[in-house]
Design a protein around this motif. Structure first.
Motif, PDB file in Angstrom:
ATOM      1  N   UNK A 177      67.888  15.931 -33.781  1.00 42.43           N
ATOM      2  CA  UNK A 177      68.967  16.780 -33.282  1.00 42.43           C
ATOM      3  C   UNK A 177      70.123  15.939 -32.742  1.00 42.43           C
ATOM      4  N   UNK A 178      69.818  14.900 -31.957  1.00 43.86           N
ATOM      5  CA  UNK A 178      70.881  14.061 -31.397  1.00 43.86           C
ATOM      6  C   UNK A 178      71.628  13.309 -32.487  1.00 43.86           C
ATOM      7  N   UNK A 179      70.897  12.819 -33.494  1.00 44.34           N
ATOM      8  CA  UNK A 179      71.561  12.142 -34.609  1.00 44.34           C
ATOM      9  C   UNK A 179      72.452  13.125 -35.363  1.00 44.34           C
ATOM     10  N   UNK A 180      71.941  14.342 -35.594  1.00 44.77           N
ATOM     11  CA  UNK A 180      72.725  15.358 -36.294  1.00 44.77           C
ATOM     12  C   UNK A 180      73.982  15.734 -35.540  1.00 44.77           C
ATOM     13  N   UNK A 181      73.865  15.889 -34.207  1.00 46.76           N
ATOM     14  CA  UNK A 181      75.037  16.228 -33.392  1.00 46.76           C
ATOM     15  C   UNK A 181      76.063  15.107 -33.427  1.00 46.76           C
ATOM     16  N   UNK A 182      75.581  13.864 -33.437  1.00 45.79           N
ATOM     17  CA  UNK A 182      76.490  12.705 -33.486  1.00 45.79           C
ATOM     18  C   UNK A 182      77.209  12.642 -34.822  1.00 45.79           C
ATOM     19  N   UNK A 183      76.510  12.985 -35.906  1.00 42.06           N
ATOM     20  CA  UNK A 183      77.092  12.910 -37.240  1.00 42.06           C
ATOM     21  C   UNK A 183      78.013  14.083 -37.551  1.00 42.06           C
ATOM     22  N   UNK A 210      76.306  29.089 -28.131  1.00 44.31           N
ATOM     23  CA  UNK A 210      75.242  29.910 -28.712  1.00 44.31           C
ATOM     24  C   UNK A 210      74.162  29.034 -29.342  1.00 44.31           C
ATOM     25  N   UNK A 211      74.560  27.889 -29.884  1.00 44.47           N
ATOM     26  CA  UNK A 211      73.602  26.985 -30.541  1.00 44.47           C
ATOM     27  C   UNK A 211      72.950  26.006 -29.584  1.00 44.47           C
ATOM     28  N   UNK A 230      75.316  26.983 -15.501  1.00 44.09           N
ATOM     29  CA  UNK A 230      76.349  25.960 -15.626  1.00 44.09           C
ATOM     30  C   UNK A 230      75.788  24.609 -16.013  1.00 44.09           C
ATOM     31  N   UNK A 231      74.542  24.325 -15.596  1.00 48.22           N
ATOM     32  CA  UNK A 231      73.911  23.047 -15.920  1.00 48.22           C
ATOM     33  C   UNK A 231      73.400  22.974 -17.346  1.00 48.22           C
ATOM     34  N   UNK A 232      72.773  24.068 -17.822  1.00 45.96           N
ATOM     35  CA  UNK A 232      72.136  24.005 -19.152  1.00 45.96           C
ATOM     36  C   UNK A 232      73.133  24.114 -20.285  1.00 45.96           C
ATOM     37  N   UNK A 233      74.334  24.650 -20.029  1.00 51.12           N
ATOM     38  CA  UNK A 233      75.293  24.795 -21.131  1.00 51.12           C
ATOM     39  C   UNK A 233      75.851  23.452 -21.576  1.00 51.12           C
ATOM     40  N   UNK A 234      75.815  22.470 -20.708  1.00 46.69           N
ATOM     41  CA  UNK A 234      76.326  21.144 -21.081  1.00 46.69           C
ATOM     42  C   UNK A 234      75.156  20.285 -21.538  1.00 46.69           C
ATOM     43  N   UNK A 235      74.621  20.624 -22.694  1.00 53.14           N
ATOM     44  CA  UNK A 235      73.432  19.963 -23.232  1.00 53.14           C
ATOM     45  C   UNK A 235      73.757  19.081 -24.417  1.00 53.14           C
ATOM     46  N   UNK A 236      72.742  18.740 -25.210  1.00 57.42           N
ATOM     47  CA  UNK A 236      72.907  17.743 -26.274  1.00 57.42           C
ATOM     48  C   UNK A 236      73.788  18.167 -27.436  1.00 57.42           C
ATOM     49  N   UNK A 237      74.061  19.463 -27.594  1.00 55.05           N
ATOM     50  CA  UNK A 237      74.957  19.871 -28.686  1.00 55.05           C
ATOM     51  C   UNK A 237      76.373  20.118 -28.170  1.00 55.05           C
ATOM     52  N   UNK A 238      76.477  20.610 -26.928  1.00 54.06           N
ATOM     53  CA  UNK A 238      77.788  20.944 -26.363  1.00 54.06           C
ATOM     54  C   UNK A 238      78.547  19.703 -25.943  1.00 54.06           C
ATOM     55  N   UNK A 239      77.865  18.773 -25.257  1.00 60.46           N
ATOM     56  CA  UNK A 239      78.546  17.597 -24.703  1.00 60.46           C
ATOM     57  C   UNK A 239      79.219  16.745 -25.789  1.00 60.46           C
ATOM     58  N   UNK A 240      78.526  16.370 -26.887  1.00 62.15           N
ATOM     59  CA  UNK A 240      79.213  15.544 -27.898  1.00 62.15           C
ATOM     60  C   UNK A 240      80.449  16.227 -28.468  1.00 62.15           C
TER      61      UNK A 240
END
Length: 508
Positions: free
Chosen positions: A55-61, A96-97, A171-181
């Motif tokens: 997931x992290x690699x996909x979000x980065x790409x 949403x994702x 507010x904490x969970x929305x800034x996760x591994x897909x939103x932050x990048x």
């Protein structure tokens, strides 16, 4: 295996390994667990590690280049209304994702999952739109944050207490591994077109403002629902005997998560398609990379959610219940602090943040010092969260003074540290907090007969609060070191880049 994927999986392993080790030790010495339960936990951990890495690699790409590209085109268009509208739409679709939000929604008993997710997504969309306007109009971030958090603090006194902790957790969970990048890349894209001295510092802050929206949105939602009548149904660990039973337990859930994730990711993929047709920004090789990134994101998110919800989180709930139900319930405090210390120490996103601060300050504030400060801070916040469960202390008594301290500090540190600090709050409250610490707190609260809505929820919010203070203290340290260096160094002995750094610092 793709070398980059291997690296991401190693990072995920480093994030999950400390928790698995602690759980194993607890099962040996304090809370005996059945073999089947341990196997389910490790199977869930394995899926979580692989899923998070993919997931992290996909979000980065995919997410990062898409976010930066949209940010650049928005900045070039010079149409404020269009930029605000795009910010809102992308904020909604990305949220949403977000896997952390989906995990939180599964654990909130008061309202349907879809209602909570849509409410939070609209909140993020509105405030991401505001964040985009702030960069374009060059509005001071510190002043804007002070106004918004003052509104939140005042409004919190009129919200049902059963919903207050959930609102701050949102507010904490929305800034996760897909939103932050995506959001941080959008900020870089928006500010890259500018050439003024504040462009680099203004690239930070989008995540910070996007975290305010969901808190306010869920507070408003809390006035429309009655959480007092909600009954929490804890996820139970599947009863397994053989490895075939373990495989079946996960295989039965995968189709449902595959469907949900497909619905979540599809709109973002559609945005990429429309954006590419309209702008022709990406070449063939870039397009292929982004498409592969979306595929990694999809598969990784399916594995992540299945591993968490079937094998990982239920064991966290069980441990919390068993520890709180025994004669040594106060052991929850040091155990929680120990887990908190290692969780933030191993978070891949935290390591990226630490290196970023070290680069920005030219090594004056080291990554090692940042790591130590954040680890201690998050450990304290977890200790406070468990204390709340044991004593029933209202979350306002901790969260409001904490934000007041953070906002006061924001007036005395260099501007760039304000953006980094408030962005880092969402980074610290990563996947491990919502997947293990929150279920642990819910299980403990359930065993003690407390109110889950008021006592258990809030742990994500407290973890997100600590970096706001810790990073700004580092900013003060950097400020004093720069002043000392300026006093001890004669202008004739200074290199041109040193003079430029001090001049820029003085202007800030």
């Amino acid at each position: 295996m793709n070398p980059k994927l291997k690296e991401k999986i190693r990072e995920s392993l480093a994030a999950v390994l400390p928790i698995t080790g602690i759980v194993l030790l607890l099962s040996i010495f304090l809370v005996p667990l059945e073999i089947g339960t341990v196997v389910m936990f490790f199977a869930g951990a394995f899926m979580l590690i692989v899923g998070m890495g993919m997931f992290q690699l996909g979000a980065e790409m995919s997410m990062s280049p898409l976010g930066e590209g949209i940010g650049v085109e928005m900045s070039k268009s010079n149409k404020i209304g269009l930029a605000a509208a795009i910010g809102f739409i992308m904020g909604v679709l990305i949220t949403v994702a977000e896997p952390d939000l989906q995990i939180l929604s599964e654990q909130v008993p008061s309202i349907p999952n879809s209602v909570l997710i849509i409410t939070v997504a609209v909140g993020v969309g509105l405030f991401l739109s505001l964040a985009v306007l702030r960069i374009i109009l060059k509005i001071d971030l510190s002043l804007l944050l002070m106004i918004l958090y003052a509104v939140l603090i005042v409004f919190s006194f009129f919200v049902p207490k059963e919903f207050l902790a959930v609102a701050f957790d949102s507010g904490g969970v929305t800034t996760g591994p897909i939103t932050v990048p995506f959001i941080m890349a959008m900020g870089v894209g928006l500010s890259s077109v500018r050439s003024d001295k504040n462009a680099s510092s203004d690239s930070f802050g989008l995540v910070a403002l996007s975290s305010v929206g969901p808190v306010l949105a869920v507070m408003i939602l809390g006035c429309c629902y009655s959480p007092k009548d909600a009954v929490y149904s804890a996820a139970e660990v599947a009863d397994v005997v053989t490895m075939k039973d373990v495989t079946r337990a996960f295989a039965m859930e995968i189709p449902q998560y595959a469907k949900e994730v497909f619905i979540s990711v599809l709109p973002i993929a559609a945005v990429f398609l429309v954006f590419q047709i309209a702008s022709h920004r990406y070449q063939r090789r870039q397009r292929r990379r982004i498409v592969v990134g979306f595929l990694y994101t999809y598969i990784g998110l399916v594995l992540f959610l299945c591993g968490v919800n079937v094998g990982f989180a239920p064991v966290g709930t069980m441990l919390g219940r068993e520890l709180a139900g025994g004669n040594q319930k106060w052991l929850l405090v040091p155990i929680g602090m120990l887990i908190g210390y290692f969780i933030v120490k191993a978070e891949p996103a935290i390591q990226i943040l630490n290196r970023q601060v070290q680069t920005v300050t030219n090594g004056t504030v080291s990554a090692k010092a940042m790591n130590r400060a954040l680890s201690i801070g998050v450990a304290v916040s977890i200790g406070l969260s468990v204390m709340r469960i044991l004593t029933g202390i209202p979350i306002q008594w901790i969260i409001i003074p904490g934000y007041i301290i953070a906002l006061i500090l924001s007036r005395f540190v260099p501007k760039i540290f304000v953006g980094i600090a408030f962005d880092s709050g969402g980074v610290a409250s990563g996947p491990m907090t919502s997947t293990f610490l929150l279920p642990l707190c819910i299980g403990a609260c359930e065993a003690l007969g407390g109110n889950i809505m008021t006592d258990a929820f809030g742990v994500v919010a407290l973890v997100a609060l600590t970096p706001l203070i810790a990073v700004q203290i580092m900013g003060l340290q950097y400020k004093f070191k720069m002043k000392k260096q300026q006093m001890m160094t004669k202008p004739d002995d200074m290199l041109p880049e040193d003079i430029d750094t001090i001049v820029e610092f003085e202007e800030e």
